[in-house]
Design a protein around this motif. Structure first.
Motif, PDB file in Angstrom:
ATOM      1  N   UNK A   1      -3.047  13.785   9.437  1.00  0.00           N
ATOM      2  CA  UNK A   1      -2.926  13.341   8.042  1.00  0.00           C
ATOM      3  C   UNK A   1      -1.484  13.270   7.545  1.00  0.00           C
ATOM      4  N   UNK A   2      -0.622  14.166   8.036  1.00  0.00           N
ATOM      5  CA  UNK A   2       0.784  14.150   7.616  1.00  0.00           C
ATOM      6  C   UNK A   2       1.447  12.844   8.027  1.00  0.00           C
ATOM      7  N   UNK A   3       1.184  12.386   9.233  1.00  0.00           N
ATOM      8  CA  UNK A   3       1.795  11.149   9.712  1.00  0.00           C
ATOM      9  C   UNK A   3       1.249   9.936   8.962  1.00  0.00           C
ATOM     10  N   UNK A   4      -0.009  10.006   8.567  1.00  0.00           N
ATOM     11  CA  UNK A   4      -0.585   8.927   7.758  1.00  0.00           C
ATOM     12  C   UNK A   4       0.096   8.887   6.389  1.00  0.00           C
ATOM     13  N   UNK A   5       0.303  10.052   5.785  1.00  0.00           N
ATOM     14  CA  UNK A   5       0.994  10.114   4.498  1.00  0.00           C
ATOM     15  C   UNK A   5       2.418   9.596   4.611  1.00  0.00           C
TER      16      UNK A   5
ATOM     17  N   UNK B   1       0.807  -1.212   0.000  1.00  0.00           N
ATOM     18  CA  UNK B   1       0.000   0.000   0.000  1.00  0.00           C
ATOM     19  C   UNK B   1       0.848   1.274   0.000  1.00  0.00           C
ATOM     20  N   UNK B   2       2.149   1.122   0.186  1.00  0.00           N
ATOM     21  CA  UNK B   2       3.017   2.293   0.246  1.00  0.00           C
ATOM     22  C   UNK B   2       3.285   2.814  -1.164  1.00  0.00           C
ATOM     23  N   UNK B   3       2.678   3.938  -1.474  1.00  0.00           N
ATOM     24  CA  UNK B   3       2.673   4.442  -2.851  1.00  0.00           C
ATOM     25  C   UNK B   3       3.186   5.876  -2.983  1.00  0.00           C
ATOM     26  N   UNK B   4       3.586   6.495  -1.879  1.00  0.00           N
ATOM     27  CA  UNK B   4       3.977   7.904  -1.910  1.00  0.00           C
ATOM     28  C   UNK B   4       5.501   8.023  -1.921  1.00  0.00           C
ATOM     29  N   UNK B   5       6.055   8.726  -2.906  1.00  0.00           N
ATOM     30  CA  UNK B   5       7.506   8.918  -2.959  1.00  0.00           C
ATOM     31  C   UNK B   5       7.900  10.249  -2.326  1.00  0.00           C
ATOM     32  N   UNK B   6       9.201  10.479  -2.234  1.00  0.00           N
ATOM     33  CA  UNK B   6       9.678  11.676  -1.532  1.00  0.00           C
ATOM     34  C   UNK B   6       9.309  12.962  -2.256  1.00  0.00           C
ATOM     35  N   UNK B   7       9.284  12.946  -3.588  1.00  0.00           N
ATOM     36  CA  UNK B   7       8.891  14.144  -4.334  1.00  0.00           C
ATOM     37  C   UNK B   7       7.448  14.525  -4.046  1.00  0.00           C
ATOM     38  N   UNK B   8       6.594  13.519  -3.929  1.00  0.00           N
ATOM     39  CA  UNK B   8       5.189  13.788  -3.599  1.00  0.00           C
ATOM     40  C   UNK B   8       5.076  14.393  -2.203  1.00  0.00           C
TER      41      UNK B   8
END
Length: 286
Positions: free
Chosen positions: A238-242, A11-18
């Motif tokens: 929400x930041x910690x969830x992201x 489920x981990x889909x967010x990269x550092x640029x995002x």
């Protein structure tokens, strides 16, 4: 249990640029509230024909959105130290942009008197005492980076590798644990002393992310449970969830734009200040 863990990894889909882009956007929104809307409301100017109560509610919601930025920046400091080729160069960049940003940080969100003045020298003269008692977030991030750099040195030289430990290491001597914690305590005290943005809370959050960097869920839980106690930072959930859904990848934004992320901070603060003065001038002309 392993299947659940594998499923969470998928489920981990967010990269550092995002994450960087999300931090920039929410920070910009936050500073619109802190650097424009707050000053207008305090001086009896309410946006969009609203009354005081609705204007104040709008202000608070804007600031709630802005609470997402700082935890992401703290997390990215830890990731940055883990992947940078030169920690010392990283620190120099933070310090340099901290110095560049300080004047516009002051006039954008820290002044209390003559806040709509376009005479910057007069603005500084009227707010000198307040401005000398605080500094911008780059210095908090710089102190946090220095702290975890020293902590990493202690890990590498005094701790033993321990695959059975969730931290990946263990201490053979209890005194080493004190040496490990000492940089975080010292850094937190320094941030408090110089009044850097988020002060000791920010430095401690960076240390928490670093200590639990091999346990993402624990890092997010511990980080949020700690940080939520600072003012309105409970809205930063929400930041910690992201952050939990970060996949460890860099993204597609070219490294050529690295300094654009650094420069955005002082540039957007300057824009905030100029727009505030422009709006006030227009309102005065009505």
């Amino acid at each position: 249990m392993e299947k659940i863990q594998d499923r969470l990894e998928d489920l981990k889909f967010i990269n550092s640029d995002t994450l960087k882009c999300l931090a920039i956007i929410t920070m910009f929104i936050d500073h619109i509230g802190a650097g424009i809307l707050l000053y207008l409301i305090q001086n009896g100017y309410y946006p969009f024909g609203m009354d005081f109560e609705h204007s104040a509610a709008l202000y608070h919601w804007i600031r709630h959105i802005g609470r997402q930025a700082f935890p992401i920046y703290c997390f990215l400091i830890v990731e940055g130290m883990e992947h940078t080729r030169s920690v010392s160069k990283y620190m120099i960049n933070l310090g340099l942009f901290g110095l560049i940003s300080e004047p516009v940080f002051d006039i954008a969100v820290k002044v209390k008197k003559d806040v709509f003045s376009t005479d910057i020298f007069w603005l500084y003269a009227q707010n000198q005492e307040r401005l000398l008692s605080s500094c911008n977030v780059y210095f908090t991030l710089l102190i946090g980076l220095a702290v975890i750099w020293v902590m990493k040195y202690v890990e590498d030289n005094l701790f033993s590798e321990d695959p059975s430990s969730p931290f990946g290491f263990s201490a053979d001597n209890p005194f080493y644990v004190l040496l490990y914690a000492a940089p975080a305590v010292g850094g937190a005290l320094l941030a408090y002393k110089i009044g850097s943005d988020y002060t000791w809370w920010g430095v401690t959050l960076i240390a928490v992310f670093f200590v639990f960097r091999r346990m993402r869920l624990m890092a997010c839980l511990a980080g949020y449970l700690f940080f939520m106690n600072m003012g309105s930072e409970a809205w930063s959930l929400p930041a910690f969830i992201l952050i939990f859904f970060y996949n460890g990848k860099r993204g597609r934004i070219s490294k050529k734009f690295k300094y654009a992320f650094y420069a955005f901070y002082p540039l957007h603060l300057l824009l905030i200040y100029l727009v505030r003065c422009y709006i006030y001038t227009k309102l005065q002309g009505l």
